[in-house]
Design a protein around this motif. Structure first.
Motif, short mmCIF file in Angstrom:
data_model
loop_
_atom_site.label_atom_id
_atom_site.label_comp_id
_atom_site.label_asym_id
_atom_site.label_seq_id
_atom_site.Cartn_x
_atom_site.Cartn_y
_atom_site.Cartn_z
N LEU B 164 0.84 -1.20 0.00
CA LEU B 164 0.00 0.00 0.00
C LEU B 164 0.87 1.25 0.00
CD1 LEU B 164 -2.65 -1.14 2.64
CD2 LEU B 164 -3.10 -0.73 0.22
N ILE B 169 -0.49 -1.70 -4.72
CA ILE B 169 -1.94 -1.94 -4.77
C ILE B 169 -2.65 -0.79 -4.06
CG2 ILE B 169 -1.97 -4.47 -4.90
CD1 ILE B 169 -2.43 -4.48 -1.88
N ARG B 170 -3.94 -0.65 -4.37
CA ARG B 170 -4.73 0.37 -3.70
C ARG B 170 -5.65 -0.31 -2.70
NH1 ARG B 170 -7.16 3.72 -8.55
NH2 ARG B 170 -7.28 1.61 -9.35
N LEU B 171 -5.85 0.34 -1.59
CA LEU B 171 -6.70 -0.25 -0.55
C LEU B 171 -8.10 -0.52 -1.11
CD1 LEU B 171 -6.76 -1.06 2.43
CD2 LEU B 171 -7.41 1.27 3.00
N THR B 172 -8.56 0.37 -1.99
CA THR B 172 -9.91 0.22 -2.52
C THR B 172 -10.05 -0.99 -3.44
OG1 THR B 172 -9.31 1.80 -4.24
CG2 THR B 172 -10.51 2.67 -2.36
#
Lengths: 323, 478
Positions: B164, B169-172
């Motif tokens: 993150l 990667i994106r948290l969403t």
């Protein structure tokens, strides 16, 4: 009730007669020696910084003698707080200021019951996501005087850097439109955010709903015309029963796409993001006086029933002549 | 059955392969078996004999070459690199992976362009290899790799902190419940099944998590492990006495391969800006929307941040050192403006003007912000800009778009160009460059001022002012 600044005399009265160091929440008192304190003595911003207190009694004496205009403590824990050195970890905080929420239906100049209630609704939504999706514990909510601070002291997140924190903010407020195209085995499918009842798309749906229900014709949203706003206001009753599909059709799919994109960027102002990503921020000390509006910053036990105009008004306000 | 180490050389299987090899002795010796494997591959296209990797080192370089060519060469022919997806080379591939990581770690360290390329190349290679497998086999491999990487059945999202933080990667993108990552169909149905109406929960699982999210996580985690391993090597190398000369040599050759695309293909406008940018008078037409908006004056909240943190670095760098991200070298204001004349006569006036247009004018109620502006230019906390104070603070580099969106969301009104850049300064450089190179074409009446044409213009520009053209872009800037 009129929110006027406190006079130096009123400040003195507050710190000498009403305030007690025991009102400083445990999560701060128990970590006092690791935190930096900051003060504003004349109302021009906290420029007396890098203060440390060895124990509650030192803090108590300082407050009683100096009766500051405003008091703050760091969200960070340091090995050497006097120099802001040896950073250990920091609370994860979210600042929802009633004065700065994206759509204020009240139109007041300062803060009032209406926008404070709106702020409270936002806080409840954020808390749901913090606890539900992110599974975080040890969360405190503080009334700041003009809004709310959510302070997370879960060790799972306290060591995280600004980049991770900014990702958390975006997830929480719904700052990105979830993708609507999905594929499986070479086939493409379209799934709008409101058809997905879990995870980030659901968070996004909640935030968008909240915004749409408060929308006024004057709200400025990127790329969203007056016509679209009119259509929203005309059709938003549908959202009360979550009839999103019909709502989207009424707005028009292309215009709907533009609308949610605009709201996503508006959502980023639901919280003051720079507070959340700052690892060394100082934050108003709960129990201290917000002299600008004569309210007590207060740790909240039950957010549902908390009413700032009942629970955060210092005694001297009731004694004012012009009340 | 494919070996896990073909996808993740850092897996226990991969480590076993390296252990078996023992030492670097004979690392550059010919391996007839490797040559044989490459040539017998039915989809392999071989133009020249020297293209066939015949030892570990050559194979290592082929990995990098594949990535660089794939990204930059318009005539890239994947069939020349078919052997890279042939699982029969696993044993040799793993060794060459370790050789690359070690040489890059020793020579360039974790924050280098070489590391970035290695990490990205590994990610792309894993994806390429997965794509060549059957659906069933691919799924099995992803599941097995993930099991090893995730180290347990329930994973809290905080496990991905590093991914993150580096925005791999994106948290969403993650599907979360009670803090746990939901990855398996059983968990998914268990947690969300009852909420899903009018749809089949299993097909919903396939769409939202299924193969795609798993593969994404697996690939990104392999990339992160690769990065971590290079970092580890780098830290060890600093205490070691003498690095193996073979590694240093390999590192040189890697650097050569990376330098090549900038000489032969040019870094056209498609890659975040043109040739070297020389400092010159400001051209306000080339300012990005956020700067234009800030120049109009800030009407509500955030005046301080907009003027001090945002405008001061932007205006000063745009005027004095627009190349900062490309050069990746920090400087002082006086390196670019020795007498501070430009700073006093052009930069500060423009910043002060923007401050004056704020409502209320910034210095009226907050005169101390003048000191803060000096501090952001590197001149300490003083009311006068004096050479003797320079260096007490650092010259702040312009905020990225990401930061602006967080700190000053009301300034961000992106246009088409904004989508291609990550920092307002890159926007400015790009627009300046376009104004400069496209204008003459317009004047001459040419109607084909297309992207292809302008990328040729870059090469010409690169030739004259010297080395600038061969300096790498800053990671993540494009």
């Amino acid at each position: 009730m009129e929110l006027k600044p406190a006079t130096p005399n009123e400040r003195r009265q507050y710190y000498r007669e009403e305030w007690d160091v025991k009102n400083v929440p445990d999560f701060i008192r128990n970590t006092l020696i690791q935190r930096e304190f900051g003060f504003d003595h004349i109302g021009r911003g906290p420029n007396d910084r890098y203060r440390v207190f060895r124990n509650s009694d030192d803090l108590r004496k300082f407050m009683r003698v100096r009766t500051p205009f405003a008091a703050y403590s760091s969200v960070a824990f340091y090995n050497n707080p006097k120099r802001r050195g040896g950073w250990i970890k920091a609370e994860l905080v979210f600042d929802v200021d009633a004065k700065d929420i994206p759509i204020r239906t009240c139109g007041c100049d300062n803060v009032c019951e209406i926008c404070l209630n709106q702020a409270k609704d936002i806080v409840m939504g954020l808390l749901d996501t913090l606890q539900g999706d992110l599974g975080l514990k040890n969360i405190n909510v503080v009334y700041s005087g003009r809004g709310y601070h959510i302070r997370v002291l879960d060790d799972a997140v306290m060591a995280m850097d600004s980049d991770v924190r900014s990702q958390i903010v975006k997830y929480l407020v719904g700052a990105d439109v979830p993708r609507s195209e999905y594929s499986s085995h070479g086939m493409k499918y379209n799934l709008e955010h409101f058809t997905i009842p879990f995870g980030y798309p659901q968070v996004f749906t909640h935030r968008v709903k909240q915004t749409l229900l408060n929308l006024t014709p004057d709200t400025e949203i990127d790329d969203v015309s007056k016509d679209i706003k009119k259509a929203v206001i005309k059709n938003r009753e549908l959202l009360h029963d979550d009839q999103w599909g019909i709502f989207r059709k009424a707005i028009g799919p292309v215009r709907y796409g533009r609308l949610v994109k605009g709201i996503a960027s508006l959502n980023l102002t639901l919280v003051d993001a720079k507070v959340s990503i700052d690892l060394k921020r100082i934050l108003r000390l709960p129990s201290s006086l917000h002299s600008g509006v004569s309210m007590k910053s207060t740790l909240i036990k039950n957010l549902e029933t908390f009413d700032p105009f009942q629970d955060a008004v210092p005694k001297f306000v009731y004694e004012r002549d012009d009340k | 059955m494919v070996s896990i180490s073909f996808l993740n050389p850092l897996s226990p299987e991969g480590k076993d392969i390296v252990r078996e090899l023992g030492s670097f002795d004979g690392i550059s010796q010919d391996i007839p078996e490797l040559r044989r494997l490459v040539t017998r591959n039915p989809s392999q296209e071989i133009v020249a004999d020297e293209e066939i990797p015949s030892n570990y080192l050559e194979l290592a370089l082929k990995r990098i070459e594949w990535y660089v060519k794939k990204k930059n060469d318009r005539e890239f022919n994947s069939r020349r690199y078919s052997f890279l997806s042939d699982q029969a080379i696993t044993k040799y591939d793993v060794i060459s992976f370790y050789l690359l990581c070690q040489s890059i770690g020793v020579k360039f360290g974790p924050n280098s362009r070489e590391t970035r390329v290695m990490v990205e190349a590994q990610g792309d290679l894993v994806q390429e290899r997965l794509g060549k497998l059957s659906l069933q086999e691919g799924r099995l491999m992803v599941d097995q790799s993930l099991q090893l990487l995730l180290k347990g059945d329930t994973v809290h999202w905080t496990f991905f902190q590093e991914l993150l933080s580096t925005r791999k990667i994106r948290l969403t993108e993650l599907v979360l419940d009670q803090g746990e990552l939901i990855l398996n169909p059983e968990d998914f149905i268990d947690r969300f099944g009852s909420r899903i109406k009018h749809r089949n929960p299993s097909s919903m699982y396939q769409l939202l998590i299924g193969d795609e999210l798993k593969e994404l996580l697996m690939v990104k985690m392999v990339m992160q492990e690769t990065e971590d391993y290079i970092k580890q090597v780098h830290e060890k190398a600093r205490i070691m006495v003498e690095p193996n000369p073979i590694l240093l040599e390999l590192a040189e050759e890697v650097a050569e391969i990376l330098a090549e695309p900038m000489q032969s293909y040019g870094y056209g406008p498609g890659r975040g800006g043109g040739g070297p940018m020389k400092a010159g008078p400001l051209n306000s037409q080339a300012f990005p929307p956020c700067v234009k908006k800030a120049l109009e004056g800030i009407k509500s909240g955030g005046r301080n941040d907009a003027i001090v943190l945002f405008m001061t670095p932007f205006v000063s760098y745009a005027r004095l050192y627009p190349d900062v991200f490309r050069m990746n070298l920090s400087k002082r204001v006086s390196d670019q403006d020795p007498q501070l004349e430009i700073t006093q006569n052009e930069i500060l006036p423009l910043i002060y003007e923007a401050a004056q247009r704020c409502v209320p004018p910034l210095f009226e109620d907050q005169p101390q912000e003048k000191v803060n502006i000096n501090a952001k230019l590197g001149f300490g906390m003083h009311s006068e800009l004096k050479m003797e104070h320079e260096g007490e603070t650092t010259w702040y580099t312009p905020m990225s778009c990401e930061k602006i969106k967080l700190h000053l969301p009301h300034l961000c009104r992106p246009d088409e160009v904004c989508k291609k850049i990550g920092n307002p300064l890159s926007y400015y450089n790009r627009m300046l460059w376009e104004v400069r190179t496209l204008k003459p074409a317009d004047d001459s009446g040419s109607t084909t001022a297309s992207a292809e044409n302008s990328s040729e213009g870059v090469e010409e520009n690169n030739g004259s002012p010297g080395k600038g053209g061969t300096t790498p872009d800053k990671p993540g800037e494009a």
